[in-house]
Design an enzyme around this catalytic site. Structure first.
Site, PDB file in Angstrom:
ATOM      1  CB  CYS A  20      -0.928   0.009   1.206  1.00 18.16           C
ATOM      2  SG  CYS A  20      -2.017   1.446   1.177  1.00 18.16           S
TER       3      CYS A  20
ATOM      4  CE  LYS B  84      -1.731  -7.231  -4.450  1.00 15.38           C
ATOM      5  NZ  LYS B  84      -1.667  -5.788  -4.222  1.00 15.38           N
TER       6      LYS B  84
END
Ligand SMILES: Cc1cc2nc3c(=O)[nH]c(=O)nc-3n(C[C@H](O)[C@H](O)[C@H](O)COP(=O)(O)O)c2cc1C
Length: 426
Positions: free
Chosen positions: A171, A210
């Site tokens: 993010c 991720k």
């Protein structure tokens, strides 16, 4: 989102066209520990998008079509009714849909704050971690920077019944990076090691990560990070092949997915700029990745997973008709209304919220390239509630269907597949 580095338009509007590669197909399955992901395609976690309604919509997407298909992925006869407009029966679909029909092997939640989860009341947790039986296999994604809190949150994820837990190291949002979460951690590999160990110790379900390639071009850490993940016992990893600094601009650097794949034996899920079945096959051909993850293309083309499955099996795939589009948008809106109704008596923070907002958001993505789509979007924008939105959709599609108009993507439409304002996180 000017000034925050989120510029998707350039890449999205100037995609690389991939021809069908002769030597690669998206794999039939990939195993994350004991969890079988079949076929090897994954719906990317997307904040504000991949809630339970959207995930189930993707899982059932192949049912909202008029296309007949000779392959095994066709929806069974008794579900034909379920896809009829006006008689959408969530429960009926639920019992019979399979990943093979939907073409999507693994669903992922939007990212959830580990700190928030640890502090949240039970009811609010329910909102963030709600999923239905037909969503299996499903992974929950967490972000945070404190190893113990993340481990505690991972335990909650496991107890809630998720099949996998995923750690977000991608993010780029300032509010997340500012607390050292998401891609902020990419600058502190020892800390990541600590988090990997804490979560691995806390849960028995498969644990994945991720991440992006690195903070910027000068600090690419993805290969080292992948090796760490393998050494600490993670069961798989997904690489969004951009740096944090890149935001969503430029092209994803698939060569780094290839480099990561060569460095580890655990499954590697490739992510970034897959918009078509051809792209998915090309990514496998170019990188050797074990599975393909799809984000922004899913709300614009919810059939993409099924199209990839068809393409893999036959070398070609069906395009949705105008009527398919109508069924699809109606089905999604009805699912939103059903979920809003089902959660309306729950405490405020556990309710789904206003379906009209979600409908407007989806209509914007989904009508990208539809001839006259700008007019439909304007009508939907001014609608005051869910019923009004449905009315606009009907007024737009029904005459087209009655006139027998075939939908062909309209490059001049001017709609943006994924508005920059939607790019809140990664
Ligand atoms: C609106 C939006 C929200 C996202 N939220 C998340 C998220 O919560 N967690 C995450 O790991 N990635 C998130 N991402 C990034 C996607 O998962 C994916 O990595 C990225 O969009 C690149 O894939 P694509 O080219 O297939 O879209 C988000 C992307 C978008 C567009």
């Amino acid at each position: 989102m000017a000034g925050r580095g989120f510029t998707v338009k350039k890449n999205w509007d100037n995609p690389v066209e991939h021809a069908m590669p002769a030597d690669a197909r998206v794999p039939a399955e990939v195993c994350l520990g004991p969890v079988v992901v079949r076929p090897a395609t994954v719906l990317a976690p997307m904040a504000g998008v991949t809630d339970t309604v959207f995930r189930r919509f993707i899982r059932h997407a192949s049912l909202f079509t008029t296309c007949g298909s000779a392959d095994a992925a066709s929806p069974p006869e008794n579900l034909a009714e379920a896809s009829n407009i006006g008689s959408f029966d969530v429960a009926g679909v639920e019992s019979a849909v399979t990943n093979a029909q939907s073409g999507c092997g693994l669903l992922m939640t939007e990212f959830t704050s580990a700190d928030g989860l640890a502090r949240m009341r039970e009811t609010k947790r329910r909102r963030y971690l709600t999923f239905y039986e037909d969503e299996h296999p499903i992974g929950a994604q967490l972000f945070g920077s404190n190893a113990e809190t993340l481990a505690e949150a991972a335990r909650i994820v496991e107890e809630t019944g998720f099949d996998t837990v995923d750690l977000n190291l991608g993010c780029p949002a300032k509010r997340v990076v500012g607390c050292n979460g998401g891609s902020g951690l990419l600058r502190d590999l020892p800390k990541i090691g600590e988090i990997f160990r804490a979560i691995r110790k806390a849960v028995t379900i498969p644990f994945t990560v991720k991440f992006r390639m690195g903070w910027n071009e000068a600090q690419i850490v993805c290969v080292e990070l992948a090796r760490m993940a393998e050494a600490e016992g993670l069961n798989g990893l997904a690489l969004h092949a951009r740096t944090r600094e890149q935001g969503y601009s430029g092209q994803a650097h698939w060569n780094w997915i290839a480099a990561v794949k060569q460095a580890v034996r655990i499954p590697v899920i490739g992510n970034g700029d897959v918009r078509t079945p051809e792209d998915a096959a090309a990514m496998v051909a170019e990188t050797g990745c074990d599975a393909v993850m799809i984000g922004r293309a899913a709300p614009a083309n919810p059939w993409i997973f099924r199209q990839i499955a068809q393409y893999t099996a036959t070398g070609s795939y069906e395009r949705p008709t105008t009527e398919d589009r109508y069924r699809m948008i109606r089905a999604y809106f009805e699912m939103l209304l059903v979920e809003a109704e089902a959660t309306k008596d729950l405490p405020r923070d556990a309710r789904m919220g206003d379906p009209a907002g979600k409908m407007k958001q989806f209509a914007t993505w989904f009508t990208h390239g539809v001839p006259g789509g700008a007019k439909l979007r304007a009508g939907i924008y001014h609608a005051r509630n869910g019923a009004d939105v449905l009315g606009e959709v009907e007024r737009f599609f029904v005459p087209l269907i009655e006139a027998g108009d075939c939908f062909e993507p309209d490059a001049e439409d001017g709609g943006q597949a994924f508005p920059e304002s939607a790019l809140v996180c990664d």
